[in-house]
Write an enzyme that holds these catalytic residues in place. Structure first.
Site, PDB file in Angstrom:
ATOM      1  N   ASN A   1     -10.235  -2.333  -6.573  1.00  0.00           N
ATOM      2  CA  ASN A   1      -9.428  -1.402  -7.358  1.00  0.00           C
ATOM      3  C   ASN A   1     -10.017  -1.139  -8.743  1.00  0.00           C
ATOM      4  O   ASN A   1      -9.643  -0.158  -9.391  1.00  0.00           O
ATOM      5  CB  ASN A   1      -8.012  -1.941  -7.548  1.00  0.00           C
ATOM      6  CG  ASN A   1      -7.214  -1.874  -6.265  1.00  0.00           C
ATOM      7  OD1 ASN A   1      -7.709  -1.388  -5.268  1.00  0.00           O
ATOM      8  ND2 ASN A   1      -6.009  -2.367  -6.296  1.00  0.00           N
TER       9      ASN A   1
ATOM     10  N   ASP B   1       0.838  -1.189   0.000  1.00  0.00           N
ATOM     11  CA  ASP B   1       0.000   0.000   0.000  1.00  0.00           C
ATOM     12  C   ASP B   1       0.878   1.246   0.000  1.00  0.00           C
ATOM     13  O   ASP B   1       1.933   1.263   0.611  1.00  0.00           O
ATOM     14  CB  ASP B   1      -0.890  -0.017   1.246  1.00  0.00           C
ATOM     15  CG  ASP B   1      -1.963   1.042   1.186  1.00  0.00           C
ATOM     16  OD1 ASP B   1      -2.243   1.513   0.069  1.00  0.00           O
ATOM     17  OD2 ASP B   1      -2.505   1.402   2.225  1.00  0.00           O
TER      18      ASP B   1
END
Lengths: 327, 382
Positions: B96, B48
């Site tokens: 996503n 991340d």
């Protein structure tokens, strides 16, 4: 792996200084120095080279000695470092525990959480049974009281073995007593205590439950244990498999929404904040389906068990607020 | 500006040949010495912070992802050199897909380019000996990317020393749903009969012998002629059922046929042997019609292990889960594997900045914790 600048550019863009695209061979040539030796393919040859055999035995031995020496040094320094870190955090914890104490006064807790932008709608904690059941119950009572003060409407308490679940009436009595100690007998919040797959336990006699409902929010406390995690999903699968065998359901009907609805119905929804009172983050079998987006909080190197300052720091972290020392 | 100059100075310093040489050797030395202690078998990473890194460095998001890939290469090198067997990375979440189409397309293109390059360097990858496995919902991936994915997986599938699990359109919940669906499918189709060997005993004959014993008992107890005729009739009925259904009918299956679905799961063989159970004689036609495949496995035998077997990730649960960028959430990653013993580490640095020097303290602390716990893992292995 540190690479030279032109190689770094090659890695990024796949082209060299002149902007030319690199071919596969060029890339391989560029990468070669950084790769480990092709050990596996050479081993049969090494065994055949008898004159140099003694060298191959001594070198790895020396290398191993150096490695274990460095390993020992690293760990010696690291344990020194971690002792200092733990001592530092212990001192910080102690100071915070003195600075932030609830004094069993709801107003103080309310003031502590006043600056927060949001308070979790569903708070979850993981408790560990250390030695005695009594301390565990005590911790649960305290957390329930703080949650009620902070205005958290839903609290779920996870305890791996499920001892809390089995002393439901006793726990209810104790929580009720703690609430009285915090809020006084007249305006304590109404609580309902329940565990999945068990009937909700409500107090047998609650004289002014209706009158206090208006001014004080209701706190729902849910007790969960390891069987509400994987086992619930397994039980759901069994039911679905049986339904499918009887032709009541096609496997393609099984969707995330269906399972989510069932799990939410039978156990609980997703908690907003999960507080751990240990020194490392291990979920210990906490329901997997629900922790998806839960904010997980623990205090580094915290060894003091359940403490009000941990609770408060977790709420501050969740509420995106700075945790300021001093009021 | 000062930071820019110091950064470029640093870069220049590190790229000096002797410094580079020394650093390389220090790295090797550190990794080698790490191997003297316990090493986690399986590490999972949530990569991340690529976009945030790009934003703070004022470059495009795609460039951030490129730097992230570089960080991944560094981390993988450390992992495999220090003896980690499984590495699982969260490359792309199903969530996503909600990002801008431009970024999703760029990510997909990047994945494709890297996979193409990978398949060009087949033998180099063999040196690390890592097999690539792609886990996730394949139906969401573009066709051309999927083709490269399959190529890369096919190429590295013989490498046995290490495994790289790439979670590519993946979420933990989707995995659990997938596992449940697979399990349900498995339990609603009869098991493959190949595994069964021919045994020299006929089940029909055994049943007949049991019944004969009962018959004698009944006659002795009740001394009733009707009982004998009833049992005779029952015998016929059963042999009829035998011939209509497949050859290997067990007593349990008959009990399944004869009883309503509510008692389907009770596995007691006594009801059919009871001489007065009349339902046994005439199984309801509706039930008989439904049980075209009478060998469905019992749903009660489903356990957590069954579900684990049907998940995407086919290796032991990770000992360590590392999430960068200081966000304290699992974000729907490996929920089923991670919620028991795994130690979760939230690290306060963005993924493109993650390297050996950030990774090493985590590993050493893990080793330290293991050592404090009495090398329990090591003792089990040895």
């Amino acid at each position: 792996m540190v690479v030279a600048p032109q190689q770094a550019r090659a890695f990024h863009t796949g082209s060299d200084q002149h902007g030319r695209q690199l071919s596969a061979q060029e890339r391989e040539r560029m990468l070669k120095p950084y790769l480990p030796a092709p050990s596996k393919t050479k081993t049969p040859q090494q065994s055949q080279q008898s004159p140099r055999a003694h060298k191959q035995r001594v070198r790895p031995a020396i290398r191993h000695m150096i490695h274990s020496l460095i390993f020992t040094i690293i760990h010696a320094f690291f344990s020194l470092y971690i002792r200092f870190r733990q001592a530092y955090h212990a001192v910080v914890d102690q100071v915070l525990a003195i600075l932030y104490y609830h004094h069993r006064t709801p107003e103080l807790v309310k003031r502590d959480v006043k600056g927060l932008t949001k308070v979790p709608k569903h708070l979850s904690v993981i408790l560990q049974k250390r030695d005695r059941l009594d301390t565990l119950i005590n911790d649960a009572c305290e957390i329930a009281a703080w949650s009620a003060c902070a205005g958290v409407p839903m609290l779920s308490i996870y305890e791996r073995t499920g001892v809390l679940k089995h002393s439901l009436p006793h726990l209810h009595r104790r929580i009720s007593r703690t609430m009285t100690a915090y809020f006084g007998a007249n305006n304590k919040p109404s609580i309902s205590l329940r565990a999945p797959h068990m009937p909700s336990y409500s107090p047998p006699t609650s004289p002014d439950a209706n009158s206090s409902l208006g001014e004080h929010p209701h706190l729902t406390i849910l007790l969960i244990d390891a069987s509400d995690g994987r086992q619930t999903l397994v039980d759901l699968t069994k039911t679905l498999a049986e339904m499918s065998q009887h032709g009541k359901l096609a496997p393609s009907d099984i969707s995330s929404e269906l399972i989510d609805a069932e799990i939410t119905e039978s156990v609980m929804g997703e908690p907003d904040l999960l507080i751990l009172f240990g020194d490392k983050i291990v979920l210990e079998g906490y329901p997997p389906w629900q922790v998806r987006l839960t904010e997980i909080y623990r205090v580094q190197d915290h060894a003091g068990g359940v403490g009000y300052h941990v609770f408060l720091r977790a709420l501050c972290k969740y509420g995106q607020a700075e945790f300021r020392v001093g009021r | 500006m000062a930071t820019f100059h110091s950064a470029s100075l640093q870069r220049w310093l590190f790229s000096l040949p002797p410094v580079e040489y020394a650093l390389q050797h220090i790295r090797e030395l550190l990794i080698g010495s790490l191997k003297c202690g316990p090493i986690p078998q399986h590490i999972a990473f949530i990569m991340d912070g690529n976009r945030r890194w790009a934003r703070t460095h004022h470059v495009e998001a795609v460039e951030g992802h490129h730097m992230g890939l570089e960080a991944l290469a560094r981390v993988l090198e450390v992992c495999y050199k220090s003896g980690v067997k499984y590495v699982t990375i969260y490359a792309f979440s199903i969530e996503n897909f909600k990002r801008s189409k431009y970024e999703v397309d760029a990510l997909m293109d990047m994945a494709k380019t890297k996979l193409v390059q990978m398949s060009q360097h087949g033998e180099l990858f063999d040196r690390y000996g890592a097999a690539v496995r792609i886990l996730g919902d394949r139906s969401l991936v573009r066709g051309d990317v999927l083709e490269q994915v399959d190529k890369a997986v096919e190429m590295t599938k013989d490498n046995g020393s290490a495994v790289l699990n790439v979670c590519f359109p993946y979420t933990g919940r989707e995995e659990i749903v997938h596992s449940i669906r697979e399990t349900v499918e498995e339990y609603s189709s009869p098991p493959v009969e190949e595994g069964r060997k021919k045994r020299p005993f006929s089940e029909t004959r055994i049943q007949r012998n049991i019944r004969k014993g009962h018959q004698l008992d009944c006659v002795e107890e009740e001394r009733d002629d009707a009982a004998g005729s009833l049992l005779q009739a029952r015998d016929d009925g059963v042999s009829d059922a035998d011939t209509t259904s497949t050859s290997s009918t067990s007593l349990d299956d008959i009990s399944h046929l004869a009883h309503p679905p509510s008692s389907h799961t009770s596995q007691s063989p006594s009801p059919p042997l009871h001489p007065t159970s009349n339902t046994f004689l005439h199984p309801r036609p509706k039930l008989l019609a439904r049980s075209k495949s009478p060998h469905l496995p019992d749903p009660e035998s489903i356990s957590a292990a069954t579900l684990t077997r049907n998940t995407y990730i086919n290796c032991p649960p990770p000992e360590l889960l590392i999430r960068t960028s200081g966000v304290n959430r699992l974000s729907d990653f490996m929920l089923w594997q991670v919620h028991e013993e795994t130690e979760v580490k939230f690290i306060n640095c963005l993924w493109p900045e993650f390297d050996l020097w950030k990774f090493l303290p985590v590993l050493v602390e893990w080793q330290w914790g293991r050592k404090k716990a009495g090398w329990s893992g090591e003792a089990k292995v040895a």
